[in-house]
Design an enzyme around this catalytic site. Structure first.
Site: not given
Ligand code: AMP
Length: 485
Positions: A255, A9, A35, A110-111
């Site tokens: 990310y 968050c 979030g 957050n955590g």
């Molecule tokens: P996927 O389609 O499940 O392989 O998701 C990959 C995409 O999700 C990548 O383009 C990342 O930018 C994004 N991503 C990676 N980790 C997270 C996360 N914890 N929460 C939301 N998006 C994520």
């Protein structure tokens, strides 16, 4: 999974500003990426607390002047909650608020606390009545039952019993308390806003981009294990916990954080570009015509990659800005749909080209698979996927929403198998050492890693036994809430 115990968050808090609530709304808006499921603010007007919580984005939640008129005072804290796989429950929207022996108390977290379930069981056996399924409430009950007198000592007492990752912002009305867990897994930064009369207000926020939006000055990161109190006399800092080696989450750089934020004195954007340059060194693609980012998360790394290898950077995928991150869609079918709603191939550019496609990570593989297919359908001659992080092989227990390990593509497939699955002509990930170089370390210290990189290495610095137990016992029964309108 329950809808609690997944708190990735944004937090924000401001002490002693005439427009504290507006500043909090703006700060939360800048932190929306952390979030999008729900948001809340608790303000204090010198006599009373006011709160507003909504399962909405910030702009909508506080867009109604009537809502803003209810929130008053010179002290405010706020929270944005990330979506999880569970139900959206009003009772889990933060800041949580309770009347404790010393008075009103609001807290935003957050955590993820890794022993919350065990602590909760003990508290319930002693008669605690939990109102939410959130791990954060454990802190409130531990404070309520603490034998310490003042709120700060009660909070220290409570936090000495919890394990896990937390950046907290809490309000007692006459003060704001900010704390970062001893490992400093999640970020928390300190800022200052000077009003027209020349008076300073201190601010706490998950990321420095929240200061930029309100014209505040970034002062510094709250240190791992540091507790700060903001009150009429200014800022007070304490170090109440035993010192441990810091383990800031390296995935924030890859990310999660906004690229215009500064963390540990490092620009997130610059680090992402360094990551791209390292990737170009480790996994070049000399035959390619263009470097294309998967927007938005792949953009800075793609710029770094393109600059390092001299292949033109181009926008081969256009992103719609009217849809949130696809990852947060709750079911497999909508997640799959979401990819097409979000991204479209720029056919005129792509046709006939050999493309290096850059994204920050592959989680389940849904995004990469769809995007590779889309680029090929747009006429690309070749698609070479480059990922600006090491393979995501392990779940995060410290505050980033990741699926169970079995659902992580890289947990169960080799790189060659993943390449086949996503349909790319080649696939390469950044190495763990390459990632460390990009963040400015010579290499990863295997004995005592400088960052939390558990999602790539399985090296979990903080005990997480509760999460194993959670699968088999101590389920929290969620209530289905009927909401008006
Ligand atoms: P996927 O389609 O499940 O392989 O998701 C990959 C995409 O999700 C990548 O383009 C990342 O930018 C994004 N991503 C990676 N980790 C997270 C996360 N914890 N929460 C939301 N998006 C994520």
């Amino acid at each position: 999974m329950t809808d609690g115990f997944h708190d990735e968050c944004a937090v924000f808090g401001i002490y002693g500003h005439d427009d504290a609530v507006t500043m909090t709304v703006l700060g939360l808006h800048a932190l929306q990426h952390r979030g999008q499921e729900a948001t809340g603010i608790v303000s204090f007007d010198g006599g009373n607390f006011q709160s507003h919580r909504a399962a909405e984005m910030v702009g909508k939640a506080y867009g109604d002047p009537a809502v803003m008129a209810q929130l008053k005072g010179r002290v405010a804290i706020g929270h944005n909650r990330y979506s999880t796989t569970g139900e959206t429950s009003m009772r889990n929207i933060q800041p949580l608020y309770a009347d404790l022996a010393f008075g009103g108390f609001a807290i935003a977290h957050n955590g993820n606390l890794t022993n919350a379930m065990t602590l909760r069981k003990g508290l319930v056996q002693r008669g605690a009545l939990f109102q939410s399924t959130s791990d954060t409430e454990v802190i409130v009950h531990l404070m309520a039952t603490s034998s310490e007198k003042n709120p700060v000592d009660r909070m220290i007492d409570a936090l000495k019993q919890v394990k896990g990752a937390y950046s907290l912002v809490a309000s007692t009305g006459d003060k704001i308390i900010g704390v970062r867990d001893p490992h400093g897994v999640r970020p928390l930064v300190l800022g200052r806003l000077t009003n027209k009369q020349g008076r300073d207000s201190h601010i706490l926020a998950s990321e420095s981009c929240a200061f930029d939006i309100i014209g505040a000055e970034f002062i510094r990161d709250i240190e791992p294990g540091e507790l700060v109190v903001l009150d009429e006399k200014g800022l007070h800092s304490k170090r109440p916990f035993d010192k441990v080696a810091p383990r800031f989450c390296i995935f924030e750089y890859i990310y999660f954080a906004r690229p215009d934020s500064v963390m540990e004195d490092k620009s997130v954007y610059e680090i992402r570009k360094n990551i791209g340059a390292e990737l170009a060194q480790e996994a070049p693609c000399p035959q390619a015509d263009i470097v294309v980012p998967v927007p938005d998360s792949g953009v800075p790394a793609a710029i770094g990659y393109a600059q390092a290898c001299g292949i033109p950077f181009d926008l081969g995928i256009i992103r719609s800005h009217y849809i949130g991150r696809t990852f947060i869609q709750p079911t497999d079918s909508t997640r799959h749909l979401g990819v097409k709603m979000k991204h479209n191939a720029n056919r005129a550019l792509i046709a006939g080209k050999k493309v290096v496609l850059i994204d920050d990570s592959i989680v389940r593989g849904t995004t990469s698979r769809k995007i590779v297919e889309m680029i090929k359908q747009a006429g690309a001659a070749e698609v070479h996927m480059r990922i600006s992080s090491p393979p995501s092989t392990h779940s995060c227990f410290y505050g980033i929403d990741t699926p169970d390990a079995e659902d992580l593509l890289a947990h169960r497939k080799t790189i060659e198998e993943i390449k086949e699955f996503i349909g790319a002509d080649s696939l390469a990930y950044l190495s763990v050492d390459g990632l460390y170089r990009a963040v400015g370390a010579a290499k990863r210290n295997a004995a005592l890693p400088q960052y939390c990189d558990a999602c790539f290495t399985g090296d979990y610095a903080i005990e997480r036994t509760d999460f194993e137990a959670q699968k088999t016992e101590a389920k929290i029964t969620p209530i289905h809430e009927c909401r008006k309108g």
